[in-house]
Design a protein around this motif. Structure first.
Motif, mmCIF file in Angstrom:
data_model
loop_
_atom_site.group_PDB
_atom_site.id
_atom_site.type_symbol
_atom_site.label_atom_id
_atom_site.label_comp_id
_atom_site.label_asym_id
_atom_site.label_seq_id
_atom_site.Cartn_x
_atom_site.Cartn_y
_atom_site.Cartn_z
ATOM 1 N N ALA A 205 0.824 -1.219 0.000
ATOM 2 C CA ALA A 205 0.000 0.000 0.000
ATOM 3 C C ALA A 205 0.851 1.260 0.000
ATOM 4 C CB ALA A 205 -0.925 -0.009 1.210
ATOM 5 N N ALA A 206 2.046 1.165 0.616
ATOM 6 C CA ALA A 206 2.883 2.362 0.750
ATOM 7 C C ALA A 206 3.618 2.688 -0.544
ATOM 8 C CB ALA A 206 3.878 2.169 1.886
ATOM 9 N N LEU A 207 3.500 1.844 -1.546
ATOM 10 C CA LEU A 207 4.185 2.113 -2.810
ATOM 11 C C LEU A 207 3.416 3.116 -3.665
ATOM 12 C CD1 LEU A 207 5.218 -1.520 -3.859
ATOM 13 C CD2 LEU A 207 6.525 0.143 -2.541
ATOM 14 N N VAL A 208 2.151 3.287 -3.340
ATOM 15 C CA VAL A 208 1.287 4.099 -4.198
ATOM 16 C C VAL A 208 1.466 5.581 -3.907
ATOM 17 C CG1 VAL A 208 -1.106 4.527 -4.891
ATOM 18 C CG2 VAL A 208 -0.390 2.216 -4.234
ATOM 19 N N ARG A 209 1.717 6.355 -4.939
ATOM 20 C CA ARG A 209 1.773 7.807 -4.807
ATOM 21 C C ARG A 209 0.568 8.412 -5.514
ATOM 22 N NH1 ARG A 209 4.500 7.048 -1.192
ATOM 23 N NH2 ARG A 209 6.658 7.555 -0.799
ATOM 24 N N LYS A 210 -0.025 9.433 -4.943
ATOM 25 C CA LYS A 210 -1.133 10.115 -5.618
ATOM 26 C C LYS A 210 -0.642 10.653 -6.960
ATOM 27 C CE LYS A 210 -3.502 11.846 -1.495
ATOM 28 N NZ LYS A 210 -3.866 13.083 -0.748
ATOM 29 N N PRO A 211 -1.483 10.635 -7.967
ATOM 30 C CA PRO A 211 -1.058 11.175 -9.263
ATOM 31 C C PRO A 211 -0.805 12.686 -9.174
ATOM 32 C CG PRO A 211 -3.396 10.600 -9.302
ATOM 33 C CD PRO A 211 -2.861 10.128 -7.988
ATOM 34 N N LEU A 212 0.051 13.145 -10.064
ATOM 35 C CA LEU A 212 0.456 14.552 -10.046
ATOM 36 C C LEU A 212 -0.747 15.496 -10.127
ATOM 37 C CD1 LEU A 212 3.122 16.133 -9.915
ATOM 38 C CD2 LEU A 212 3.063 16.266 -12.422
ATOM 39 N N ASP A 213 -1.757 15.105 -10.924
ATOM 40 C CA ASP A 213 -2.883 16.042 -11.079
ATOM 41 C C ASP A 213 -3.724 16.165 -9.812
ATOM 42 O OD1 ASP A 213 -4.307 13.694 -11.150
ATOM 43 O OD2 ASP A 213 -5.072 13.950 -13.192
ATOM 44 N N GLU A 214 -3.472 15.306 -8.832
ATOM 45 C CA GLU A 214 -4.150 15.460 -7.541
ATOM 46 C C GLU A 214 -3.325 16.295 -6.571
ATOM 47 O OE1 GLU A 214 -5.674 12.200 -5.018
ATOM 48 O OE2 GLU A 214 -6.178 11.228 -6.923
ATOM 49 N N THR A 215 -2.021 16.296 -6.767
ATOM 50 C CA THR A 215 -1.157 16.957 -5.782
ATOM 51 C C THR A 215 -0.639 18.305 -6.273
ATOM 52 O OG1 THR A 215 0.645 15.619 -6.653
ATOM 53 C CG2 THR A 215 -0.348 14.885 -4.616
ATOM 54 N N MET A 216 -0.747 18.537 -7.566
ATOM 55 C CA MET A 216 -0.159 19.759 -8.137
ATOM 56 C C MET A 216 -1.226 20.555 -8.869
ATOM 57 S SD MET A 216 2.964 19.892 -10.805
ATOM 58 C CE MET A 216 3.728 21.401 -11.324
ATOM 59 N N ILE A 217 -1.279 21.828 -8.575
ATOM 60 C CA ILE A 217 -2.221 22.718 -9.255
ATOM 61 C C ILE A 217 -1.408 23.836 -9.857
ATOM 62 C CG2 ILE A 217 -4.080 24.392 -8.894
ATOM 63 C CD1 ILE A 217 -5.012 22.460 -6.600
ATOM 64 N N ILE A 218 -1.643 24.098 -11.118
ATOM 65 C CA ILE A 218 -0.912 25.177 -11.787
ATOM 66 C C ILE A 218 -1.884 26.310 -12.099
ATOM 67 C CG2 ILE A 218 0.414 25.793 -13.847
ATOM 68 C CD1 ILE A 218 1.755 23.149 -13.698
ATOM 69 N N ARG A 219 -1.537 27.480 -11.716
ATOM 70 C CA ARG A 219 -2.408 28.640 -11.955
ATOM 71 C C ARG A 219 -1.706 29.649 -12.840
ATOM 72 N NH1 ARG A 219 -6.514 29.683 -8.243
ATOM 73 N NH2 ARG A 219 -6.930 31.351 -9.698
#
Ligand code: IYR
Length: 219
Positions: A205-219
């Motif tokens: 379970a600890a191998l999974v990273r949230k996808p970039l589009d969930e963690t990064m917002i570009i404005r």
């Protein structure tokens, strides 16, 4: 106070490749860091630990006050005392203090009150935050500063081919007692450091990273 002095920015680090490539390569290194709970008792030299602490203490800090202390424990008896005290707190945590939701969230990690790694890992690095300076003067943004230093410590250990675990037995007051630290030093993080055991496993379970589009917002 005199006028602040400035010096030219020299000795800049040059990755030798474009920023995209340098960042990609660094990510390829960092993404393979795993929190490890099964350590080998294989030795790690004091010199290594000294370099890792130097790496950590390159972190920026509030007004450059460097509000941290790294207590690096290799003594067997001290490690044992830390294990005994930590397991006492952890037994309370798992039996009473943790909410059902918290216990459910921990289930995929397979953690329990047994903290054998506290005796097996060759080093326990206990990172303290200094809420005030040794002379009683002020520190600023202490948690942010120590958090940054702790992150660099983990990255540096990984870069050196070593494994770490961010262990936060709660409450951690016993660490100040066992290690005889003064009242203005508060335990921040307990980091077992060493080589992983040959048969080390890590939770899927600890191998999974949230996808970039969930963690990064570009404005
Ligand atoms: N401190 C306990 C519980 C624990 C809590 C969290 I949040 C974790 O990410 C992992 C463990 C323990 O170390 O077992």
């Amino acid at each position: 106070m005199g006028a602040p002095e400035f010096v030219p920015l020299t000795d800049r680090f040059d990755p030798g490749v474009a920023p995209e490539e340098a960042a990609r390569r660094f990510h390829d290194e960092l993404r393979r860091r795993r929190t490890v709970r099964h350590f080998s008792d294989r030795a790690v030299s004091r010199e290594t630990v000294e370099w890792l602490v130097r790496c950590a203490t390159t972190a920026p800090s509030g007004a450059n006050k460097q509000p941290w202390r790294f207590v690096c424990v290799q003594d067997r008896e001290v490690k044992r005392a830390i294990r005994v005290a930590a397991e006492k707190e952890e037994r309370e945590f798992y039996a009473h203090r943790a909410s059902p939701e918290w216990l459910a969230d921990l289930e995929p990690l397979g953690t329990d009150p047994n903290k054998e790694f506290l005796e097996v890992a060759p080093w326990l690095v206990v990172i303290f935050k200094l809420v005030r300076a040794d002379d009683g003067s002020n520190h600023y943004y202490v948690s942010e500063s120590v958090g940054l230093a702790a992150g660099l410590f983990l990255a540096a250990a990984h870069h050196a081919g070593l494994a770490t675990l961010t262990h936060t037995p709660s409450p951690m007051g016993f660490l100040a007692e066992v290690l005889g630290r003064p009242a203005h030093e508060k335990p921040f993080l307990l980091v077992p450091l060493g080589h992983p055991a040959d048969d080390c496993v890590v939770p899927k379970a600890a191998l999974v990273r949230k996808p970039l589009d969930e963690t990064m917002i570009i404005r």
